[in-house]
Write an enzyme that holds these catalytic residues in place. Sequence first.
Site, PDB file in Angstrom:
ATOM      1  N   THR A   1       0.821  -1.214   0.000  1.00  0.00           N
ATOM      2  CA  THR A   1       0.000   0.000   0.000  1.00  0.00           C
ATOM      3  C   THR A   1       0.856   1.265   0.000  1.00  0.00           C
ATOM      4  O   THR A   1       0.382   2.344   0.353  1.00  0.00           O
ATOM      5  CB  THR A   1      -0.926   0.011   1.238  1.00  0.00           C
ATOM      6  OG1 THR A   1      -0.127  -0.129   2.426  1.00  0.00           O
ATOM      7  CG2 THR A   1      -1.942  -1.121   1.177  1.00  0.00           C
TER       8      THR A   1
ATOM      9  N   THR B   1      -0.399   5.092  -1.299  1.00  0.00           N
ATOM     10  CA  THR B   1      -1.860   5.204  -1.436  1.00  0.00           C
ATOM     11  C   THR B   1      -2.338   6.632  -1.220  1.00  0.00           C
ATOM     12  O   THR B   1      -3.205   7.122  -1.950  1.00  0.00           O
ATOM     13  CB  THR B   1      -2.579   4.274  -0.434  1.00  0.00           C
ATOM     14  OG1 THR B   1      -2.041   4.483   0.877  1.00  0.00           O
ATOM     15  CG2 THR B   1      -2.435   2.817  -0.817  1.00  0.00           C
TER      16      THR B   1
END
Length: 273
Positions: A210, A213
């Site tokens: 992630t 993000t």
Amino acid sequence: MNKLKIALTIAGTDPTGGAGVMADLKSFHSCGVYGMAAITSIVAQNTLGVQSIHNLETSWVQEQLDSVFDDVLPHAIKTGMIATKETMELIQSYLKKYSDIPYVIDPVMLAKSGDSLMDDDTKSHLQTTLLPLADVVTPNIPEAEEITGLKIDSEDNIRKAGDIFINEIGSKGVVIKGGHSADLNNAKDFLFTKDDVYTFENKRFDTKHTHGTGCTFSAVITAELAKGRSIYKAVEKAKSFISMSIEHTPEIGKGRGPVNHFAYLKKVGLDDE
């Protein structure tokens, strides 16, 4: 008349391409928007963490911004990592001069690895210089806690934090992202404006990849505002975009890898434009 829409990002770098201006430019491109960038900090980082940071002198940032605004006016502006008070004040002067250009701020304070990117004094300065000028602020829960002073452990406190951003700090809109919430099944984001509160919810994906993000999410909002979209429509697109980007991560790096900045473009294309 040229119909091409243009977005400017003012932020730090990531040599592995997952965050910062590299992620912003990929996201702009995937939204069909031409991207420009001014660098605030050179960051030696990868999927394993941040190794070192070199903050550029404010005069260097000003030279970049002068070059841009003397030649090409963007249709929307985004800021990410801004590590010094002097650079914040410089950017504030541009935002006031070009107050009709939509402005999105991703209040980057921590890297995904947990490394601090801003000292306490600078964090405080953010609230009086840039946040009141923002059309949209995109904090995650730890950043929202840092800015508002609230412990955000419930939806009720998310709403209290949203009220602080809108009615005390003066931002036009804020998206408090739910990626750090305790809900293991869904990622729920809250959009607050002066008159309304909206929620956007998608399932949570079981992945460590992630990295970037926050940069990506705020860059998509910026791109959509550059096209003249409403804040609601811009956030709606960004939520779909980031969900696909996390679902189809490219599995790059030895640590927390980047999201896939081209997943939305490949699956949906620009037909919705």
